[in-house]
Design an enzyme around this catalytic site. Structure first.
Site, PDB file in Angstrom:
ATOM      1  CB  SER A   1      43.472  31.994  40.134  1.00 15.91           C
ATOM      2  OG  SER A   1      44.643  32.707  40.441  1.00 15.91           O
TER       3      SER A   1
ATOM      4  CB  SER B   1      44.984  49.563  40.791  1.00 16.19           C
ATOM      5  OG  SER B   1      46.185  49.915  40.125  1.00 16.19           O
TER       6      SER B   1
ATOM      7  CG  HIS C   1      48.226  29.928  51.529  1.00 16.83           C
ATOM      8  ND1 HIS C   1      47.571  31.089  51.222  1.00 16.83           N
ATOM      9  CD2 HIS C   1      49.262  29.862  50.666  1.00 16.83           C
ATOM     10  CE1 HIS C   1      48.201  31.699  50.218  1.00 16.83           C
ATOM     11  NE2 HIS C   1      49.228  30.971  49.875  1.00 16.83           N
TER      12      HIS C   1
ATOM     13  CB  THR D   1      50.105  39.043  46.214  1.00 18.87           C
ATOM     14  OG1 THR D   1      50.260  37.627  46.143  1.00 18.87           O
ATOM     15  CG2 THR D   1      51.424  39.716  46.004  1.00 18.87           C
TER      16      THR D   1
ATOM     17  CE  LYS E   1      47.637  32.176  42.251  1.00 14.15           C
ATOM     18  NZ  LYS E   1      48.952  32.854  42.482  1.00 14.15           N
TER      19      LYS E   1
ATOM     20  CG  PHE F   1      52.736  36.150  41.292  1.00 13.19           C
ATOM     21  CD1 PHE F   1      52.560  34.840  41.699  1.00 13.19           C
ATOM     22  CD2 PHE F   1      52.654  37.154  42.248  1.00 13.19           C
ATOM     23  CE1 PHE F   1      52.308  34.525  43.022  1.00 13.19           C
ATOM     24  CE2 PHE F   1      52.407  36.851  43.581  1.00 13.19           C
ATOM     25  CZ  PHE F   1      52.239  35.529  43.967  1.00 13.19           C
TER      26      PHE F   1
ATOM     27  CE  LYS G   1      42.337  36.018  31.213  1.00 10.86           C
ATOM     28  NZ  LYS G   1      41.113  35.385  30.689  1.00 10.86           N
TER      29      LYS G   1
HETATM   30  P1  A3P Z   1      44.163  35.605  38.688  1.00  5.66           P
HETATM   31  O1  A3P Z   1      45.032  34.411  38.470  1.00  5.66           O
HETATM   32  O2  A3P Z   1      42.694  35.268  38.567  1.00  5.66           O
HETATM   33  O3  A3P Z   1      44.523  36.763  37.842  1.00  5.66           O
HETATM   34  P2  A3P Z   1      47.376  35.223  45.516  1.00  5.66           P
HETATM   35  O4  A3P Z   1      48.112  36.501  45.740  1.00  5.66           O
HETATM   36  O5  A3P Z   1      46.589  34.765  46.681  1.00  5.66           O
HETATM   37  O6  A3P Z   1      48.284  34.196  44.945  1.00  5.66           O
HETATM   38  O7  A3P Z   1      46.250  35.518  44.420  1.00  5.66           O
HETATM   39  C1  A3P Z   1      46.573  35.692  43.084  1.00  5.66           C
HETATM   40  C2  A3P Z   1      45.367  36.201  42.328  1.00  5.66           C
HETATM   41  O8  A3P Z   1      45.076  37.541  42.749  1.00  5.66           O
HETATM   42  C3  A3P Z   1      45.635  36.268  40.827  1.00  5.66           C
HETATM   43  O9  A3P Z   1      44.365  36.076  40.207  1.00  5.66           O
HETATM   44  C4  A3P Z   1      46.140  37.706  40.698  1.00  5.66           C
HETATM   45  O10 A3P Z   1      46.087  38.199  39.384  1.00  5.66           O
HETATM   46  C5  A3P Z   1      45.148  38.417  41.614  1.00  5.66           C
HETATM   47  N1  A3P Z   1      45.604  39.748  42.027  1.00  5.66           N
HETATM   48  C6  A3P Z   1      46.824  40.118  42.444  1.00  5.66           C
HETATM   49  N2  A3P Z   1      46.861  41.438  42.683  1.00  5.66           N
HETATM   50  C7  A3P Z   1      45.633  41.908  42.393  1.00  5.66           C
HETATM   51  C8  A3P Z   1      45.040  43.220  42.418  1.00  5.66           C
HETATM   52  N3  A3P Z   1      45.724  44.278  42.768  1.00  5.66           N
HETATM   53  N4  A3P Z   1      43.746  43.327  42.059  1.00  5.66           N
HETATM   54  C9  A3P Z   1      43.028  42.248  41.690  1.00  5.66           C
HETATM   55  N5  A3P Z   1      43.525  40.994  41.636  1.00  5.66           N
HETATM   56  C10 A3P Z   1      44.821  40.828  41.988  1.00  5.66           C
END
Ligand code: A3P
Length: 289
Positions: free
Chosen positions: A105, A203, A78, A29, A25, A244, A247
């Site tokens: 998150s 973005s 991870h 991604t 988190k 997923f 925010k």
């Molecule tokens: P939130 O739950 O705070 O919105 P991971 O990919 O490691 O699982 O991380 C997920 C977190 O990264 C989520 O945070 C997700 O919304 C955020 N995220 C994914 N793509 C993003 C982007 N392009 N810009 C900013 N945050 C992003």
């Protein structure tokens, strides 16, 4: 399965491998999408395609499966630094996110993947406790993240990045990243329009418009979505209501953490900073965190 996990641990890296390493988190991604965009001249991944087909998640598919990908490979993980075998030339990108936003998150993800975690109805306050004890998936944030940070101070092939810096100045962070990765990457973003498109198409808004390209899920099965990826031979089940792309902001923790919980993390960071000097100062430039 244990077998897949063991095979991930046994993976012999190729010297051209790039590992994208994060605690869950923290922007995994997002980073993988940035790499995809740089590799594809800024062009967004197709709606029938999925990032997981290009960049295997090693502890999900196993090391044997990863070996089937043609080098140079980009590998998602991870894992703790002790779980990846050393090989000269291998590059690691580590993305860190402040622990307060991470725990919020991670709570939502655990909650939303209810078919896997059975945490439906679980309360944040309870989740916070097990997070602080390191008893959540992939273990202790306060061990894994500082260890990788320390490694990045010692080793030039580990590039340590912050989610918050990427939000703050994506252009600068993408340029630094491409320089770190080498000419193939830095030349790509120098081509006309590429950097702009990488920024635009990575973005939050752009990614949120079609989240299924980033999480494995295609066909509806009852209340779940099920993907069987023949290329990876793995099954990922994502609930239909999974948010997923939730925010994607910095500081969302203020809507969830109590003052006491926030203080507990501040104290924990100070303690961790004694064992891993400098780690407690990483987010000092963001006084609101
Ligand atoms: P939130 O739950 O705070 O919105 P991971 O990919 O490691 O699982 O991380 C997920 C977190 O990264 C989520 O945070 C997700 O919304 C955020 N995220 C994914 N793509 C993003 C982007 N392009 N810009 C900013 N945050 C992003």
């Amino acid at each position: 399965t244990q077998e897949i996990f063991d095979s991930a641990l046994a993976y012999e890296p190729d010297s051209s491998d790039i590992f994208v390493v994060t605690y869950p988190k923290c922007g995994t991604t997002w980073m993988l999408n940035i790499l995809y965009l740089i590799e594809h001249g800024g062009k967004m991944i197709g709606s029938d395609d999925n990032l997981n087909f290009h960049y295997p998640f090693i502890e999900l598919v196993g090391g044997d499966k990863v070996q089937e990908f043609k080098p140079p490979r980009v590998i998602k993980t991870h894992l703790d630094d002790r779980m990846i075998k050393h090989k000269e030339g291998v590059k690691c990108i580590f993305v860190a996110r402040n622990p307060k936003d991470c725990v919020v998150s991670f709570f939502h993800a655990t909650h939303d993947f209810h078919n896997l975690y059975k945490y439906e109805g679980g309360k944040f306050d309870d989740y916070f406790k097990i997070f602080m004890q390191g008893r959540v998936d992939w273990g202790d944030y306060f061990v894994m993240v500082p260890r990788w940070h320390e490694k990045s101070l010692r080793e030039k092939d580990v590039h340590f990045m912050l989610y918050e810096d990427m939000k703050n100045d994506p252009k600068m962070e993408i340029e630094k990243l491409a320089d770190f990765l080498g000419p193939k990457w830095s030349d790509s973003i120098k081509r006309e329009g590429v950097l702009e498109n990488v920024i635009k198409n990575s973005s939050f808004k752009a990614m949120k418009s079609n989240p299924l390209k980033y999480v494995s899920s295609i066909n509806k099965v009852d209340n779940m979505q099920l993907t069987i990826s023949l290329r990876l031979q793995c099954i990922t089940i994502a609930p239909k209501d999974l948010k997923f792309m939730r925010k994607g902001v910095v500081g969302d923790w203020r809507n969830t953490l109590s003052e006491e919980q926030s203080r507990e993390i501040d104290e924990k960071m100070k303690t961790v900073g004694k064992d891993y000097p400098g780690f407690d100062k990483i987010w000092e430039k963001y006084p609101d965190l």
